[in-house]
Enzyme design. Structure first.
Site, PDB file in Angstrom:
ATOM      1  N   HIS A 181      -4.959  -1.521  -5.189  1.00  0.00           N
ATOM      2  CA  HIS A 181      -5.454  -0.475  -4.308  1.00  0.00           C
ATOM      3  C   HIS A 181      -6.360   0.393  -5.141  1.00  0.00           C
ATOM      4  CE1 HIS A 181      -1.898  -1.988  -2.255  1.00  0.00           C
ATOM      5  NE2 HIS A 181      -2.657  -1.824  -1.191  1.00  0.00           N
ATOM      6  N   ASP A 234      -2.263  -7.950  -5.658  1.00  0.00           N
ATOM      7  CA  ASP A 234      -2.821  -6.821  -4.932  1.00  0.00           C
ATOM      8  C   ASP A 234      -3.449  -5.780  -5.859  1.00  0.00           C
ATOM      9  OD1 ASP A 234      -3.319  -5.452  -2.623  1.00  0.00           O
ATOM     10  OD2 ASP A 234      -1.215  -5.281  -2.016  1.00  0.00           O
ATOM     11  N   CYS A 278       0.788  -1.233   0.000  1.00  0.00           N
ATOM     12  CA  CYS A 278       0.000   0.000   0.000  1.00  0.00           C
ATOM     13  C   CYS A 278       0.824   1.290   0.000  1.00  0.00           C
ATOM     14  CB  CYS A 278      -1.043  -0.011   1.098  1.00  0.00           C
ATOM     15  SG  CYS A 278      -0.636  -0.948   2.568  1.00  0.00           S
ATOM     16  N   ARG A 303       7.288 -11.186   5.010  1.00  0.00           N
ATOM     17  CA  ARG A 303       6.762 -11.017   6.366  1.00  0.00           C
ATOM     18  C   ARG A 303       7.430 -12.040   7.257  1.00  0.00           C
ATOM     19  NH1 ARG A 303       0.239 -10.337   5.223  1.00  0.00           N
ATOM     20  NH2 ARG A 303       0.491  -8.543   3.842  1.00  0.00           N
ATOM     21  N   GLN A 358       1.552 -11.061  -3.643  1.00  0.00           N
ATOM     22  CA  GLN A 358       0.149 -10.698  -3.507  1.00  0.00           C
ATOM     23  C   GLN A 358      -0.371 -10.217  -4.848  1.00  0.00           C
ATOM     24  OE1 GLN A 358       0.419  -7.830  -0.146  1.00  0.00           O
ATOM     25  NE2 GLN A 358      -1.023  -9.243   0.834  1.00  0.00           N
ATOM     26  N   HIS A 394      -8.082  -1.921  -0.199  1.00  0.00           N
ATOM     27  CA  HIS A 394      -6.985  -2.852  -0.471  1.00  0.00           C
ATOM     28  C   HIS A 394      -7.677  -4.172  -0.793  1.00  0.00           C
ATOM     29  CE1 HIS A 394      -4.120  -0.534   2.338  1.00  0.00           C
ATOM     30  NE2 HIS A 394      -5.296   0.000   2.546  1.00  0.00           N
ATOM     31  N   LYS A 439     -12.239  -5.906   7.161  1.00  0.00           N
ATOM     32  CA  LYS A 439     -12.093  -6.588   5.877  1.00  0.00           C
ATOM     33  C   LYS A 439     -13.100  -7.699   5.692  1.00  0.00           C
ATOM     34  CE  LYS A 439      -8.338  -9.364   7.789  1.00  0.00           C
ATOM     35  NZ  LYS A 439      -7.215 -10.194   7.473  1.00  0.00           N
TER      36      LYS A 439
END
Length: 629
Positions: free
Chosen positions: A378, A376, A327, A356, A374, A504, A458
């Site tokens: 946004h 991902d 992000c 992570r 990911q 997200h 979420k």
RNA sequence: GCCGGUGUGGCUCAGAGGUAGAGCAGCGCACUCGUAAUGCGCAGGUCAACAGUUCGAAUCUGUUCACCGGCUCCA
């Protein structure tokens, strides 16, 4: 008194009767292990004093099975108490496929001790052991369990003035019930494994020994369950990943999977599919760096709320962090220009590789790793666009999960965690926006309290692995925090600056985890479009190698992933090996095919489809399901 | 991170104080084969790592690492 059961009814003189007597009078007691009275499941020897509807609860119903399992947990506790006198017990519920009991045992219990415990259980059940219920006032119960710190703690936490205690022989347990009237009703059980479990699920508490077991209504169901679990283990993605040469794991990089050419073929196909869907749905793609200034992570809140999971490094004596999320990078891209309300929703997708730190004990094949990709995106939107945008994402999720892969999945709404930022108003608003989207789309969901991200609530999508463990894959997170922290703005119709809302979201979640799920879902037999090797060319003898090579070139031109088995093995052997590798199509070529310029087609589950022209084969392939055709 | 278990050739596993074995895979040779395993031969291991006990350790002890099943934690 009057009881009814379906059509039948029975009148009884007097003002109290035990449920078992009532069932007997109605000839419903045969297989009963408990009774349902006015909708409530109760012990058979409970006495009732009012009229009502009654029915037997038998082991072949979900309620009956739960009682069987719960009672088997008690039986196990009694056996453990005999073998390890002085042991104390935590909680021992029935669970999805069986039961467990948490034990503070006076000796070490390992898996090798399970047969011994099981034998003791059979001894007790064989002889018969009546199970009785006793209601106690809380002070009496506290006295009764005075030397048991666990039960004492549980009793103190119970609100009601009285609690119930179930006794069987020398064993007594604080328990709501109901239970079977006698341990002799328990036959089809098996103890499965031993594990550690923190008392009340809190890692600051003592670790107890948990024994898992299962029980069923019939011996066949128990056998079937054990068979199913063994079969499920054959689908394990870690085993198939090795057998099918998809990926490997090495001591040199715990939690960092290595993808082999075949694994990458699957992953890249998945990503091709993903890109195509995202272009269709108005996303554009970006890529942001792996390592960014620590200051950025302090500003984003990760330093305060996520530091434990992050890796850090240094460049020219300046502190940097390896990104655990995409992000902040996305935000920097957004902020490179002044944005207008006309630009929104702005959907910036990114296949971001994030690191992570996961605690060593939690790593699990591709499902739980320390570095993953990911899928991902946004999305920057105005507050008015939240509903539509969340619904668009849910439509995409449904398309991918249901239409393309045919997964069973569950949806959870995860709410505010303890360690989080923002005001209650913001969280309430965000949570209710997500709830509205779920309700408007008629999506069944459960609430997962306190499991939201530190910046917002979420919606999570959970998929199952081969043995029924669930893994979070997709998620949609609503964020009122980051845009403010980073002064993210757009110019509204009114000419003034406004702060957008940020969503997200991921669909696969982690491409690695999603692949793990896919491997188990298909048991390694990927559908044609995903298969690492789509066509295996099998020449019958060396003399057919030239034609095989020619076909291989043709298939490569068609964009098909194919391989030739040039080994001088017998046909049966080559077929067998291709079957084991779960290749969708085998092309068998011998004199006949070479001569006629045809191909002998064998499909992995349908078997030999006979010889056909290359055009006919191409046509056959074009009919295969393929979402990226 | 915590509890319990496991770690022997590429893979699956045997060996439990006297110096490492099988099957499969690999390589070589022969066979040239029609829809789920052709035969013979060869090669391959500092028994996870490190320390210790012992005349001698894959085997016993300790530490570490990784993996497996859970717990806690999370895509």
């Amino acid at each position: 008194m009057k009881f009814t059961h379906e059509e039948k009814s029975y009148s009884f003189d007097g003002n109290s009767i035990s449920l078992i007597e009532a069932l007997k009078a109605l000839s419903l007691d045969k297989k009963a292990i408990a009774a349902k009275f006015n909708g409530e499941v109760l012990d058979l020897n409970r006495t009732v004093t009012n009229d009502g509807e009654i029915s037997p609860v038998t082991p072949d119903t979900p309620e009956g099975l739960e009682i069987i399992r719960h009672s088997t947990a008690h039986l196990m506790a009694q056996a453990v108490l005999r073998l390890y006198p002085g042991s104390h017990f935590g909680v021992g519920p029935a669970i999805k496929d069986g039961f467990y009991y948490d034990i503070d045992a006076t000796g070490n219990i390992t898996e090798d001790d399970l047969p011994k415990i099981e034998a003791e259980m059979r001894k007790i059940a064989g002889k018969g052991e009546p199970v009785t219920r006793e209601d106690m006032a809380k002070p009496d119960a506290l006295k009764f369990f005075a030397d048991d710190p666990y039960k004492t703690e549980l009793i103190n936490d119970i609100d009601a003035p009285t609690v119930s205690v179930y006794k069987q022989g020398e064993y007594a347990d604080l328990c709501r019930g109901p239970h079977v009237p006698d341990a002799k009703a328990l036959h089809n059980f098996k103890l499965l494994s031993v594990a550690g479990a923190y008392w009340r699920g809190d890692e600051h508490n003592k670790m107890l020994t948990r024994i898992y077991g299962t029980a069923f209504a019939t011996p066949d169901e128990l056998k079937e369950y054990i068979r199913r679990m063994e079969e499920a283990k054959l689908r394990d993605h870690r085993k198939l990943g090795k057998d099918l040469d998809l990926f490997s794991l090495h001591e040199e990089g715990p939690g960092f999977p290595f993808f082999h050419p075949k694994g990458m073929a699957v992953m890249n196909t998945l990503i091709d599919f993903w890109r195509r869907e995202h272009v269709k749905r108005g996303y554009t793609e970006i890529k942001t760096p792996q390592i960014l200034d620590r200051e950025l992570w302090i500003r984003s809140g990760h330093w305060d709320h996520y530091r434990e999971n992050m890796y850090f490094t240094e460049i020219d004596e300046k502190p940097y962090a390896i990104k655990p999320m995409n992000c902040p990078g996305s935000i920097l891209v957004y902020k490179t220009q002044l944005r207008s309300y006309r630009d929104l929703p702005m959907r910036l997708a990114e296949l971001g590789c994030v690191h992570r730190h996961e605690r060593s004990g939690v790593l699990h094949g591709l499902m739980r790793v320390r570095c993953f990709t990911q899928d991902d995106a946004h999305t920057y939107i105005t507050p008015e666009q939240i509903r539509d945008e969340v619904m668009r994402i849910m439509e995409l999720d449904k398309y991918v999960y249901t239409d393309v892969f045919g997964f069973k999945y569950t949806v959870e709404l995860s709410t505010r965690p303890e360690d989080s930022m923002g005001t209650d108003e913001q969280w309430n608003e965000a949570e209710s926006a997500l709830r509205r989207a779920l309700e408007e789309t008629g999506t069944p969901y459960t609430i997962n309290p306190g499991d939201g991200a530190f910046y917002g609530p979420k919606i999570d999508f959970h998929l199952e692995d081969c043995i029924g463990r669930t893994w979070q894959c997709g998620t949609i997170q609503l964020d009122f925090q980051m845009p403010g922290r980073f002064d993210v703005t757009y110019i509204g119709e009114d000419g003034a600056e406004h702060t957008p809302v940020m969503l997200h979201r991921v669909v696969f979640g982690s491409v690695e985890r999603f692949m793990g799920i896919l491997i188990e879902h298909y048991a390694g037999a990927f559908p044609y479009w995903l298969a690492p090797v789509q066509v295996k060319i099998v020449p019958i003898a060396d003399t057919h190698a030239d034609y095989a090579r020619e076909l291989h070139d043709t298939f490569m031109n068609w964009g098909i992933r194919s391989e030739v088995d040039y080994r001088s093995e017998k046909l049966g052997r080559k077929i067998r090996d291709a079957q084991i590798q779960k290749v969708p199509y085998m092309i068998v070529i011998g004199d006949k095919e070479k001569e006629a310029k045809t191909v002998g087609v064998r499909e992995r589950s349908k078997g030999d489809l006979g010889s056909m022209s290359l055009e006919a084969f191409k046509e056959l392939l074009s009919k295969e399901f393929n979402p990226i055709k």
